[in-house]
Structure formats: C-alpha cells, structure tokens
Design a protein around this motif. Structure first.
Motif, mmCIF file in Angstrom:
data_model
loop_
_atom_site.group_PDB
_atom_site.id
_atom_site.type_symbol
_atom_site.label_atom_id
_atom_site.label_comp_id
_atom_site.label_asym_id
_atom_site.label_seq_id
_atom_site.Cartn_x
_atom_site.Cartn_y
_atom_site.Cartn_z
ATOM 1 N N VAL A 15 0.867 -1.191 0.000
ATOM 2 C CA VAL A 15 0.000 0.000 0.000
ATOM 3 C C VAL A 15 0.898 1.234 0.000
ATOM 4 N N ILE A 16 0.658 2.140 -0.938
ATOM 5 C CA ILE A 16 1.402 3.415 -0.944
ATOM 6 C C ILE A 16 0.508 4.469 -0.297
ATOM 7 N N GLY A 17 0.957 5.037 0.827
ATOM 8 C CA GLY A 17 0.207 6.112 1.479
ATOM 9 C C GLY A 17 -0.588 5.637 2.682
ATOM 10 N N ASN A 47 -0.832 17.647 10.091
ATOM 11 C CA ASN A 47 -1.565 18.854 10.454
ATOM 12 C C ASN A 47 -2.153 19.441 9.166
ATOM 13 N N ARG A 48 -3.367 18.968 8.808
ATOM 14 C CA ARG A 48 -3.960 19.405 7.545
ATOM 15 C C ARG A 48 -5.362 19.973 7.817
ATOM 16 N N ILE A 49 -5.887 20.671 6.833
ATOM 17 C CA ILE A 49 -7.241 21.244 7.015
ATOM 18 C C ILE A 49 -8.279 20.389 6.292
ATOM 19 N N CYS A 199 -2.627 4.642 -2.634
ATOM 20 C CA CYS A 199 -3.531 5.549 -1.894
ATOM 21 C C CYS A 199 -2.752 6.819 -1.589
ATOM 22 N N ASP A 200 -2.130 7.414 -2.607
ATOM 23 C CA ASP A 200 -1.233 8.544 -2.338
ATOM 24 C C ASP A 200 -1.933 9.905 -2.422
ATOM 25 N N GLY A 201 -3.261 9.890 -2.457
ATOM 26 C CA GLY A 201 -4.014 11.106 -2.152
ATOM 27 C C GLY A 201 -4.132 12.146 -3.245
ATOM 28 N N LEU A 250 -18.397 25.434 8.325
ATOM 29 C CA LEU A 250 -17.901 25.564 9.690
ATOM 30 C C LEU A 250 -18.332 24.358 10.499
ATOM 31 N N TYR A 251 -17.400 23.776 11.245
ATOM 32 C CA TYR A 251 -17.784 22.693 12.152
ATOM 33 C C TYR A 251 -16.783 22.614 13.292
ATOM 34 N N GLN A 252 -17.309 22.152 14.419
ATOM 35 C CA GLN A 252 -16.462 22.025 15.608
ATOM 36 C C GLN A 252 -15.667 20.734 15.479
ATOM 37 N N ILE A 260 -13.092 26.601 10.129
ATOM 38 C CA ILE A 260 -13.892 27.367 9.176
ATOM 39 C C ILE A 260 -13.199 27.276 7.821
ATOM 40 N N LEU A 261 -13.942 26.883 6.800
ATOM 41 C CA LEU A 261 -13.408 26.782 5.438
ATOM 42 C C LEU A 261 -14.179 27.768 4.575
ATOM 43 N N CYS A 262 -13.484 28.752 4.046
ATOM 44 C CA CYS A 262 -14.143 29.769 3.224
ATOM 45 C C CYS A 262 -13.777 29.519 1.770
ATOM 46 N N MET A 310 -6.259 25.333 0.234
ATOM 47 C CA MET A 310 -6.190 24.032 -0.454
ATOM 48 C C MET A 310 -7.027 24.113 -1.732
ATOM 49 N N PRO A 311 -6.536 23.519 -2.821
ATOM 50 C CA PRO A 311 -7.337 23.526 -4.048
ATOM 51 C C PRO A 311 -8.515 22.564 -3.933
ATOM 52 N N ASN A 312 -9.649 22.941 -4.503
ATOM 53 C CA ASN A 312 -10.802 22.032 -4.570
ATOM 54 C C ASN A 312 -10.774 21.378 -5.942
ATOM 55 N N GLY A 342 -15.415 13.190 0.694
ATOM 56 C CA GLY A 342 -14.200 12.499 0.235
ATOM 57 C C GLY A 342 -13.886 11.239 1.022
ATOM 58 N N MET A 343 -13.884 11.351 2.349
ATOM 59 C CA MET A 343 -13.560 10.169 3.166
ATOM 60 C C MET A 343 -14.649 9.112 3.009
ATOM 61 N N THR A 344 -15.899 9.586 2.871
ATOM 62 C CA THR A 344 -17.017 8.645 2.719
ATOM 63 C C THR A 344 -16.845 7.792 1.465
HETATM 64 C C1 LIG Z 1 -10.008 21.559 1.728
HETATM 65 C C2 LIG Z 1 -10.490 20.125 1.837
HETATM 66 C C3 LIG Z 1 -11.334 19.784 2.871
HETATM 67 C C4 LIG Z 1 -11.819 18.478 2.967
HETATM 68 N N1 LIG Z 1 -12.684 18.167 3.969
HETATM 69 C C5 LIG Z 1 -13.235 16.935 3.999
HETATM 70 C C6 LIG Z 1 -14.198 16.608 5.003
HETATM 71 O O1 LIG Z 1 -14.529 17.405 5.881
HETATM 72 N N2 LIG Z 1 -14.745 15.358 4.963
HETATM 73 C C7 LIG Z 1 -14.371 14.426 4.030
HETATM 74 O O2 LIG Z 1 -14.906 13.314 4.038
HETATM 75 N N3 LIG Z 1 -13.443 14.700 3.110
HETATM 76 C C8 LIG Z 1 -12.858 15.920 3.071
HETATM 77 N N4 LIG Z 1 -11.904 16.202 2.144
HETATM 78 C C9 LIG Z 1 -11.421 15.109 1.266
HETATM 79 C C10 LIG Z 1 -10.544 14.127 2.077
HETATM 80 O O3 LIG Z 1 -9.527 14.819 2.746
HETATM 81 C C11 LIG Z 1 -9.933 13.088 1.142
HETATM 82 O O4 LIG Z 1 -10.966 12.537 0.354
HETATM 83 C C12 LIG Z 1 -9.219 11.978 1.898
HETATM 84 O O5 LIG Z 1 -8.207 12.482 2.721
HETATM 85 C C13 LIG Z 1 -8.631 11.000 0.872
HETATM 86 O O6 LIG Z 1 -7.924 9.989 1.527
HETATM 87 P P1 LIG Z 1 -6.686 9.274 0.804
HETATM 88 O O7 LIG Z 1 -6.244 8.207 1.723
HETATM 89 O O8 LIG Z 1 -7.011 8.956 -0.594
HETATM 90 O O9 LIG Z 1 -5.562 10.401 0.702
HETATM 91 P P2 LIG Z 1 -4.832 11.171 1.896
HETATM 92 O O10 LIG Z 1 -5.638 11.154 3.133
HETATM 93 O O11 LIG Z 1 -4.455 12.496 1.326
HETATM 94 O O12 LIG Z 1 -3.528 10.329 2.141
HETATM 95 C C14 LIG Z 1 -2.477 10.232 1.208
HETATM 96 C C15 LIG Z 1 -1.249 9.776 1.974
HETATM 97 O O13 LIG Z 1 -0.244 9.367 1.041
HETATM 98 C C16 LIG Z 1 1.000 9.840 1.471
HETATM 99 N N5 LIG Z 1 1.862 9.918 0.282
HETATM 100 C C17 LIG Z 1 1.637 10.664 -0.830
HETATM 101 N N6 LIG Z 1 2.607 10.459 -1.730
HETATM 102 C C18 LIG Z 1 3.470 9.572 -1.174
HETATM 103 C C19 LIG Z 1 4.672 8.989 -1.618
HETATM 104 N N7 LIG Z 1 5.192 9.267 -2.821
HETATM 105 N N8 LIG Z 1 5.313 8.130 -0.792
HETATM 106 C C20 LIG Z 1 4.804 7.825 0.419
HETATM 107 N N9 LIG Z 1 3.669 8.350 0.898
HETATM 108 C C21 LIG Z 1 2.997 9.217 0.107
HETATM 109 C C22 LIG Z 1 0.694 11.188 2.085
HETATM 110 O O14 LIG Z 1 1.723 11.592 2.975
HETATM 111 C C23 LIG Z 1 -0.623 10.887 2.804
HETATM 112 O O15 LIG Z 1 -0.416 10.441 4.121
HETATM 113 C C24 LIG Z 1 -11.404 17.499 2.017
HETATM 114 C C25 LIG Z 1 -10.539 17.852 0.989
HETATM 115 C C26 LIG Z 1 -10.093 19.156 0.879
HETATM 116 C C27 LIG Z 1 -9.175 19.527 -0.267
#
Ligand SMILES: Cc1cc2nc3c(=O)[nH]c(=O)nc-3n(C[C@H](O)[C@H](O)[C@H](O)COP(=O)(O)OP(=O)(O)OC[C@H]3O[C@@H](n4cnc5c(N)ncnc54)[C@H](O)[C@@H]3O)c2cc1C
Length: 494
Positions: A15-17, A47-49, A199-201, A250-252, A260-262, A310-312, A342-344
């Motif tokens: 698993v990557i990530g 520490n992310r938003i 799963c590198d996000g 906005l959420y606690q 707060i995300l504007c 953060m970009p949407n 996203g997480m859902t």
């Molecule tokens: C501004 C914003 C607000 C959001 N708020 C919400 C919310 O309130 N509720 C919600 O459900 N979703 C929210 N999302 C979406 C949510 O954050 C993502 O859908 C979720 O984090 C995706 O999970 P993931 O595991 O795919 O990626 P991530 O959680 O981003 O994890 C990726 C991981 O991979 C690691 N990684 C990346 N590249 C490498 C590499 N080359 N080598 C090793 N490790 C690597 C990173 O360090 C990271 O730990 C939000 C998104 C944004 C942009």
C-alpha cells in the motif's frame, strides 16, 4: 507490529500512502491473511485542514472495516445534521433516521471483526456510546484530522501481518511484461509485491499510470482557519453559511476548536493579501454575530500561519486496468469538499475493494485477469455512491457560489426548498450523507429545486413582472440542466 521492511520478500500487497484510505486497506488485507507492506513518507502527526467531518455513510464504512474506534479518544464531536444560513434566514436539517441506513448492505468485510466489538463506537470524554446507540437518527462525526489518522494508522500497524515502511515512494517497478511488481523508495531500494494499491491522495504522483491524461481540474480554493472557542449557532451540526460571499463551511472539531473553510473563487493559489482582504471585507461582515469574536481573533493571530489554502479538485474515476496496480481514494477520484464526501467515498471504496478481493488467493493477486475482472465489478458497483456524492458536491457548490443571475435565482430556490421541510429536506440530506445512493432521487430533487426557484421568482416579480419572470425562468431551467446533466453523464459514463 511485525518485522522490518525486507527488500527480498515478495509482499502480497504493498500500500502506498497511510492517509485515510491506505491504513484501512492494509489492515483488512492483513486480516485476510496477506503479507502487507505500507509505505508512508510522513508518519508524524499530520496537520492538515482536510478530512475533518465524516458523513454517516463514512462511519458505516468504518464499522464494516472494523475500524470505527478510530473516532474514539480524540475528543471527536458528534454531528447530528446541518445548519444552513442564507442572508440571515436559517434552516436546520437533521440526518436521516436509522431506518434509511438499515436498508443498505451493512455486512462487515470478511475477517474485519475479530474481537467482537470492533464495529461499535466506544465511549470517551466526548462520545457516549449509549446515546449514540439510542439516537433514532444516524450520526456523523467531526474531529482533528491528524489524531484520527493516527488512530487509523495505529490500528493498522498493530496487525502482525503489516510491515511499516518509512519512506518516500519515488517510482514503480515493472517486470518484463510491463506489469507493476514493486515500488522504489528513496534511500531504501526496491520492494516487491504481487499487487500495488496506491492511496497517495490528492496530489497523487502515480495516478498517471492509469492514463497520462488522468489529471484533476481545480475549480476553486478553500481557505481554512482554526477558530478557538467559537460560539456555534447550532452546536453538533455542520454549518453552511451562504450570502454575497462564496460558501463558508464551519464545524467544531474538538471541544475548543472549530474549522472554518471559506470558499475562494480562484483557479490558482490566491495571494495572501487578497485572501486576508476577502476574509476581512467579504466574509466577516456576513458571519453570524456569535462567530465574529473568534473569527476576528483568528485573523489577528501573529505570524504567517493565519490561514491555509487548499485547491478544490475534481476528478472522475477511471477503470483500474493497469496490470499489478490499483488506485483508490483521492488518487482515483475527487469531488468538491463542500459536502464533506471524500472520506465517505474513499472508505466505502475500501470496503468494496476488500470484500471483492476476499475470495482471491494470495497467489492470484498477481493474476492480471482475475484482478481485472474484480476491478470491472468494482468500477461499476462503486458508481451508485460515487456518482451521487460527486455530482451533488459540484452541483451544490455551483449553486451556493452563484455568480450569475440565473444561478442566484436557483440559490434562492434551494434554500426555499429546504424551508418547505418534509421530503424536501429528508431526501437531500439522505443523498448528502451517502445513505441514498439513488441517481433518480438526485435528479428529481434537483429539478424540483429548479421548478420551485421558478415559482419563487414568479412570486417575487409579481403580476406586472410576469413576462420578465417567464423569460428569466426559461434561463433558470436551462442553467439547471447545464449544471446537472453534463456532470451526471460524465460520472455515469466514466
Ligand atoms: C479543503 C479540503 C477539505 C476536505 N474536507 C473533507 C471533510 O470534511 N470530509 C471528508 O470526508 N473529506 C474531506 N476532504 C477530502 C478528504 O480529505 C480526502 O478525500 C481523503 O483524505 C482521501 O484519503 P486518501 O487516503 O485517498 O488520501 P490522503 O488522506 O491524502 O492520504 C495520502 C497519503 O499518502 C502519502 N503519500 C503521498 N505520496 C506519497 C509517496 N510518494 N510516498 C509515500 N507516501 C505518500 C501522504 O503523505 C498521505 O499520508 C477534504 C478535501 C479538501 C481539499
């Protein structure tokens, strides 16, 4: 946790990530008796938003993965629904009743539940398991992202079959048949695996393996600040604040912290001075009075770290047909964060993926044809949820951030529709919380909003303004069709 990473072992799964999705897949694969390596470049507390409000369907997925206790011990805040404010008027929308959820497939991933209560929320300083159990409606949850991720990671690393790799994955390794068979890690060499799960996000380096043109689009930015001891208009609810500015969320996230995300209308990273001016001049004056002191205090904080942007991004999913390599989570698919989906989507994908692979032997993980067949099913079956969450997020953002006459009429229509109550709030909140994966319900509600917006426009224009309203309403219906239909088709046909 098991052994040190070994360059000579062939892992069943790499698993990557280790973000939200990676640890869930790693843990469940390990519980299915597979040897798993999980590589992450930053194991320290993130520490992310992002990823701070989880919809009920995300919590359902965590239960199915046997990982629901990741929301415990982190001062998480129970979420009962949404509070929406529009030009000073307000509406509260509670999450659907548990009956809605009980109609879905809630069976756990094979092997996920070993100790008996891994699918039950526990009690802690902020969550009462009893209250949770007795509540007639489903709940969501908000938390500090870093602490939640740490819990997911700890659960995953406590599996004897999981090996932790601390390092930056810099490349993929392919065999003579161009099948992905391993990863290259900075300063640590090559690690081999039967199946690489990426799963590198959001900023995925490796999704281009699925296609060179597989790149997200940026629609706008979110500017995030932390408010201390903010007085929330409706505690235990996600807040959506609408007005002349782009939408504000906005959420606690803990007893003393709120996020707060504007939204900021820009496709490129906004300049600091422009953002600060926007927050002071456009957002602050429109906020509910109770929030102003904490918002002002956040703006007056010393130093550079007043806000983070953060970009949407938006990216429709594609079929995972690269031999030996699979993308899940944000690397596969992204939508607007307005609806917190996203997480859902990522966690429900993890559930489906782990279920689908549960009858594949470790040896067969390296069999392209067997895995491709599973991935075709995965691609098609995940759409029922993904199409709804993705389309809804972009369509709602377009309406909530209305920047034209017709969109403004539609925006008024959405809010008016919610004020009607009954099915007009029950169905939209079921869609948003991920519990009604029905394209038809989305379609019907969206156009019901459009027609209601037209009705409100006729009333607002009065008898004398009828011809103008008629002309405008044609524009409103065409705009509504242009907002929804191309998105829906893109998602369905992807
Ligand atoms: C501004 C914003 C607000 C959001 N708020 C919400 C919310 O309130 N509720 C919600 O459900 N979703 C929210 N999302 C979406 C949510 O954050 C993502 O859908 C979720 O984090 C995706 O999970 P993931 O595991 O795919 O990626 P991530 O959680 O981003 O994890 C990726 C991981 O991979 C690691 N990684 C990346 N590249 C490498 C590499 N080359 N080598 C090793 N490790 C690597 C990173 O360090 C990271 O730990 C939000 C998104 C944004 C942009």
């Amino acid at each position: 946790m098991s052994s040190q990473p070994d360059n000579n072992t062939v892992y069943d799964i790499i698993v990557i990530g280790a973000g939200v999705v990676g640890p869930c897949i790693a843990k469940n694969m390990a519980r299915q008796g597979r040897k798993v390596l999980i590589a992450e470049r930053e194991w320290n507390l993130p520490n992310r938003i992002v990823g701070e409000l989880m919809q009920p369907s995300g919590l359902k997925a965590l239960r199915q993965l046997g990982m629901i206790k990741a929301i415990n011990g982190i001062e998480a805040i129970e979420v009962d629904g949404y509070y929406i404010e529009f030009n000073g008027k307000e509406v509260t929308i509670d999450y659907p009743s548990k009956n809605v959820e009980s109609k879905l497939n809630n069976t756990p991933v094979p092997g996920a539940i070993k100790t008996g209560d891994e699918d039950k929320v526990g009690s802690d300083s902020t969550i009462s398991a009893k209250k949770w159990e007795e509540c007639p409606h489903v709940k969501g949850c908000a938390f500090r992202h870093g602490e939640f991720l740490t819990n997911l990671r700890d659960q995953c690393l406590s599996e004897p079959n999981v090996t932790k790799l601390d390092g930056n994955v810099t490349g993929l390794v392919k065999d003579d048949d161009q099948r992905v068979c391993g990863i290259k890690v900075a300063d640590k060499g090559v690690f081999k695996g039967r199946l690489i799960v990426n799963c590198d996000g959001i900023y995925s380096k490796f999704r281009k393996e699925i296609g060179e043109d597989y790149v997200p689009t940026v629609g706008s930015y979110f500017v995030g600040m932390e408010l201390i001891d903010a007085k929330m208009p409706r505690p235990n609810h996600g807040h959506v604040l609408l007005g002349k500015h782009a939408p504000v969320l906005l959420y606690q996230i803990s007893p003393h912290q709120s996020r707060i995300l504007c939204a900021y209308r820009s496709k490129t990273l906004p300049k600091r001075n422009d953002v600060l001016q926007y927050l002071r001049e456009n957002v602050l004056p429109q906020l509910p009075k109770s929030l102003c002191p904490s918002f002002k205090a956040a703006l007056e904080k010393d130093g550079q770290d007043i806000y983070r942007a953060m970009p949407n991004q938006y990216l429709t999913a594609r079929l995972n047909n690269t031999p030996g390599f699979i993308c899940i989570g944000d690397s596969l698919n992204m939508r607007h964060p307005l609806t917190g989906g996203g997480m859902t989507v990522g966690l429900n994908d993890a559930v489906m993926f782990c279920k689908m692979l549960s009858d594949v032997s470790n040896e067969d993980l390296a069999d392209e044809e067997i895995v491709l067949e599973k991935m075709i099913d995965f691609h098609n079956e995940r759409k029922s949820l993904d199409v709804i969450i993705n389309t809804l997020s972009i369509a709602l953002y377009t309406l909530f951030a209305a920047d034209s006459k017709y969109l403004t009429i539609l925006q008024r229509g959405v809010f008016g529709y919610f004020l009607k109550g009954g099915l007009c709030i029950e169905e939209p909140i079921s869609l948003l919380s991920g519990l009604t994966p029905s394209i038809w319900t989305l379609f019907v509600n969206f156009f019901a909003v459009a027609f209601y917006a037209c009705q409100l426009n006729f009333i607002a224009r009065g008898i004398l303004g009828f011809p103008v309203a008629l002309f405008e309403n044609i524009g409103v219906l065409i705009t509504a069709a242009f907002v929804l239909l191309p998105l829906l088709l893109k998602e369905i046909l992807s």
